[in-house]
Design an enzyme around this catalytic site. Structure first.
Site, mmCIF file in Angstrom:
data_model
loop_
_atom_site.group_PDB
_atom_site.id
_atom_site.type_symbol
_atom_site.label_atom_id
_atom_site.label_comp_id
_atom_site.label_asym_id
_atom_site.label_seq_id
_atom_site.Cartn_x
_atom_site.Cartn_y
_atom_site.Cartn_z
ATOM 1 N N ARG A 142 0.849 -1.196 0.000
ATOM 2 C CA ARG A 142 0.000 0.000 0.000
ATOM 3 C C ARG A 142 0.876 1.235 0.000
ATOM 4 O O ARG A 142 1.887 1.303 0.680
ATOM 5 C CB ARG A 142 -0.893 0.013 1.241
ATOM 6 C CG ARG A 142 -1.792 1.243 1.334
ATOM 7 C CD ARG A 142 -2.613 1.247 2.610
ATOM 8 N NE ARG A 142 -1.795 1.267 3.808
ATOM 9 C CZ ARG A 142 -1.208 2.355 4.318
ATOM 10 N NH1 ARG A 142 -1.328 3.518 3.719
ATOM 11 N NH2 ARG A 142 -0.494 2.272 5.425
ATOM 12 N N VAL A 143 0.466 2.223 -0.778
ATOM 13 C CA VAL A 143 1.041 3.560 -0.698
ATOM 14 C C VAL A 143 -0.100 4.518 -0.410
ATOM 15 O O VAL A 143 -1.263 4.233 -0.707
ATOM 16 C CB VAL A 143 1.801 3.972 -1.987
ATOM 17 C CG1 VAL A 143 3.065 3.149 -2.156
ATOM 18 C CG2 VAL A 143 0.916 3.888 -3.209
ATOM 19 N N SER A 144 0.246 5.664 0.165
ATOM 20 C CA SER A 144 -0.790 6.591 0.631
ATOM 21 C C SER A 144 -1.282 7.559 -0.431
ATOM 22 O O SER A 144 -2.414 8.028 -0.363
ATOM 23 C CB SER A 144 -0.273 7.382 1.832
ATOM 24 O OG SER A 144 0.085 6.496 2.862
ATOM 25 N N THR A 145 -0.440 7.888 -1.403
ATOM 26 C CA THR A 145 -0.845 8.873 -2.412
ATOM 27 C C THR A 145 -0.466 8.402 -3.802
ATOM 28 O O THR A 145 0.367 7.514 -3.974
ATOM 29 C CB THR A 145 -0.156 10.241 -2.171
ATOM 30 O OG1 THR A 145 1.250 10.081 -2.368
ATOM 31 C CG2 THR A 145 -0.437 10.771 -0.776
ATOM 32 N N GLN A 170 3.271 8.403 -4.769
ATOM 33 C CA GLN A 170 4.167 7.348 -4.314
ATOM 34 C C GLN A 170 4.106 6.170 -5.266
ATOM 35 O O GLN A 170 3.164 6.019 -6.039
ATOM 36 C CB GLN A 170 3.799 6.922 -2.890
ATOM 37 C CG GLN A 170 3.986 8.030 -1.883
ATOM 38 C CD GLN A 170 3.467 7.651 -0.507
ATOM 39 O OE1 GLN A 170 2.525 6.883 -0.375
ATOM 40 N NE2 GLN A 170 4.087 8.203 0.519
#
Length: 188
Positions: A7-10, A13
């Site tokens: 998972r990445v937040s934005t 990324q």
């Protein structure tokens, strides 16, 4: 089966670093998403959790990719353990299939429980200190002494309907009855 979750937040990324590490770790299937960790509706994680069976392993690149908080992370890993699913975090070298990995996670759980207890104790101490200074918690009363006397006088006078008293004093019916007695009196 070894299942990877990244998972990445934005959108800025990149998932490639995590995907490469998870593939190198031997993951048979990868689930990814671009979503802030604090968001409760993580469909990629839910899909990964749904396909896991007893004997499988869930692998993440780092612990913060899985849990929203320490408590959430511990809850997830405990749910996996109850389902006989192992957990690995590559960066922290945690592997619940080993005795060392289990020990680390038990320590995390103990620290999380300790943190909850300390917060509860601080809250209770703060409430006791406030009471000692004469402060009561909770919502302020809708009626001060003067308004309370007026409400009681209007109610006991029996010239006003409860709805009229409520409208004039801008209070609810339950506040009216609570202020005149514990149980409402049949009024007109």
């Amino acid at each position: 089966m070894i299942v990877g979750y990244a998972r990445v937040s934005t959108q800025d990324q990149n998932l490639e670093l995590q995907n490469d590490a998870l593939t190198k770790a031997g993951c048979d299937r990868l689930f990814t998403e671009i979503l802030g960790g604090a968001r409760p509706e993580r469909t990629g994680l839910q899909e990964a959790l749904n396909i896991l069976r007893p004997g499988d392993t869930l692998v993440v690149w780092r612990l913060d990719r899985l849990g929203r908080s320490l408590k959430h992370l511990i809850d997830l890993v405990n749910q996996l353990r109850e389902r006989d699913v192992a957990f690995r975090s590559l960066q922290e070298s945690i592997d619940t299939t080993t005795s060392g990995g289990k020990l680390i996670f038990h320590m995390f759980a103990a620290l999380a429980e300790f943190e909850r207890d300390v917060i509860r104790e601080r809250t209770q101490a703060g409430l006791r200190a406030a009471r000692a200074r004469g402060r009561q918690g909770g919502r302020p009363h809708a009626l001060d002494g003067t308004k309370l006397a007026m409400v009681r006088a209007m109610y006991e006078d029996r010239k006003h309907l409860p709805d009229d008293i409520c409208k004039a004093m801008r209070i609810s019916r339950s506040t009216l009855y609570r202020s005149v007695s514990k149980s409402p009196v049949n009024h007109r």
